[in-house]
Scaffold this motif. Structure first.
Motif, mmCIF file in Angstrom:
data_model
loop_
_atom_site.group_PDB
_atom_site.id
_atom_site.type_symbol
_atom_site.label_atom_id
_atom_site.label_comp_id
_atom_site.label_asym_id
_atom_site.label_seq_id
_atom_site.Cartn_x
_atom_site.Cartn_y
_atom_site.Cartn_z
ATOM 1 N N ALA C 57 0.840 -1.208 0.000
ATOM 2 C CA ALA C 57 0.000 0.000 0.000
ATOM 3 C C ALA C 57 0.869 1.250 0.000
ATOM 4 O O ALA C 57 1.982 1.259 0.533
ATOM 5 N N ALA C 62 -3.492 5.605 1.095
ATOM 6 C CA ALA C 62 -4.523 4.551 1.214
ATOM 7 C C ALA C 62 -5.457 4.869 2.380
ATOM 8 O O ALA C 62 -6.687 4.766 2.257
ATOM 9 N N ALA C 125 -8.422 2.806 -3.695
ATOM 10 C CA ALA C 125 -7.399 2.778 -2.638
ATOM 11 C C ALA C 125 -6.066 2.311 -3.222
ATOM 12 O O ALA C 125 -5.983 1.252 -3.845
#
Lengths: 148, 79, 148, 79
Positions: C57, C62, C125
């Motif tokens: 991520a 995110a 995301a």
């Protein structure tokens, strides 16, 4: 890895219900977690505080009706596994009364089946809820009948 | 013939019983049994009643058979 | 009792995520539990067995994107609380990659919001999945772009 | 001006880097930076790229400012 329909007088662990329905070819599980509300609306529109709830089931028939719902959901939606656990006996506010977990290869079917299952369970499973409040108690009578 | 009658929730409260064996004539149905029981427990009539015979929903006019288990209850409210 | 959007490298306990979003005036929580599939379809249509997954991520972004989704969902649907937890790092097959729990006074809104949230999370995301299989590995590239 | 460039997943593999500080002329945008980076790492061009500046999605032609954090990555695949 199989479907299940159960009644229990013990607290329900949502995660372990969800875990039991997961087959390795699936990507998503949708879980409905219903629980005892602290406040309920009376027929006259006023809101009162519930102290606790008692759920009573016609146990063998409730299990059969839940199993029928699972079979019907598996015919109707592209889902892999379904688990339903309903609690009976006394429940404190905030405790889980029912968990329905549906595993499916595609999440859309899992959402649809889970929503359908809780609607049907509330309509057909022979289980009754008693609300106990300050100064009284009342068995809640459902709005719709199984034949409707 | 003998019918095993079960009550739950509001109907158990109304009758003060959870189970009762009742003798009725052949040809009786759920409505007949409600008449018999309500003569002792008129509070039963305050509720809209549902019926199951041998754990299957039936209508009030379904004919019963000797040894049947008849459940008398109000609209369900689980979930 | 508040909303939350988190990343974690530890196993996710579905039940505890669901529990954290429950306010006392609500009747239902809907939880989406996504997990690492054991088999995936390649672009050429063949099915191969995945050994494990790695999620990476862009962490601060995110979290921000997940918080934006929560805010948007609360505007769009009549829901009370939302919790999102996404796992990063190495995941074995069957482990939960993401949990989204939505609590609402009425379950219909919870179902709709949960389904919308997972769809949007997968689209926006900044998190990427690497599939590791016998003889290779591949970063999965999403199908749709955030601006679409 | 100085831009902090971040790579994730496939773009980190393509460039062999996770973060890189790059000096460019004022007026540069994400597309300019991709040109600079791809001259050393042509593998970057094999991917359809997305951009975020200071953790917000932007299009390739958004003008950058000194000190911006530019993330270059492929379509997301979380969930």
């Amino acid at each position: 890895m199989t479907d299940f329909a159960e009644l229990t007088t013990s607290p329900i662990d949502i995660g372990s219900v969800a875990r039991r329905v997961i087959p390795p070819d699936c990507g998503a599980t949708v879980t409905l977690d219903g629980y005892a509300r602290g406040f309920t609306k009376s027929k006259d529109g006023s809101v009162r505080e519930t102290q606790y709830l008692v759920y009573e089931a016609y146990e063998p028939m409730a299990i059969k009706e839940m199993q029928k719902l699972i079979d019907a959901a598996k015919d109707k939606f592209e889902i892999s596994n379904v688990g339903i656990v309903h609690r009976t006996g006394r429940l404190e506010i905030g405790e889980t009364s029912v968990v329905i977990s549906v595993a499916a290869p595609h999440r859309k079917a899992a959402f649809e089946a889970c929503e359908w299952l809780i609607k049907e369970l509330k309509r057909t499973a022979p289980i009754w809820k008693k609300e106990v409040f300050a100064g009284g108690e009342e068995w809640v009578e459902g709005e719709s009948l199984p034949s409707e | 013939m003998k019918i095993q009658v079960l009550f739950f929730g509001a109907t158990a409260d109304a009758t003060g019983e959870r189970a009762k064996r009742i003798d009725v004539l052949a040809g009786a149905n759920a409505a007949t049994l409600v008449d018999v029981i309500a003569s002792d427990h008129p509070a039963l009539r305050r509720h809209k009643l549902l019926f199951a015979v041998n754990q299957q929903y039936v209508s009030a006019n379904t004919t019963l058979n000797d040894g049947d288990e008849l459940a008398i209850f109000t609209a369900v409210s689980g979930g």
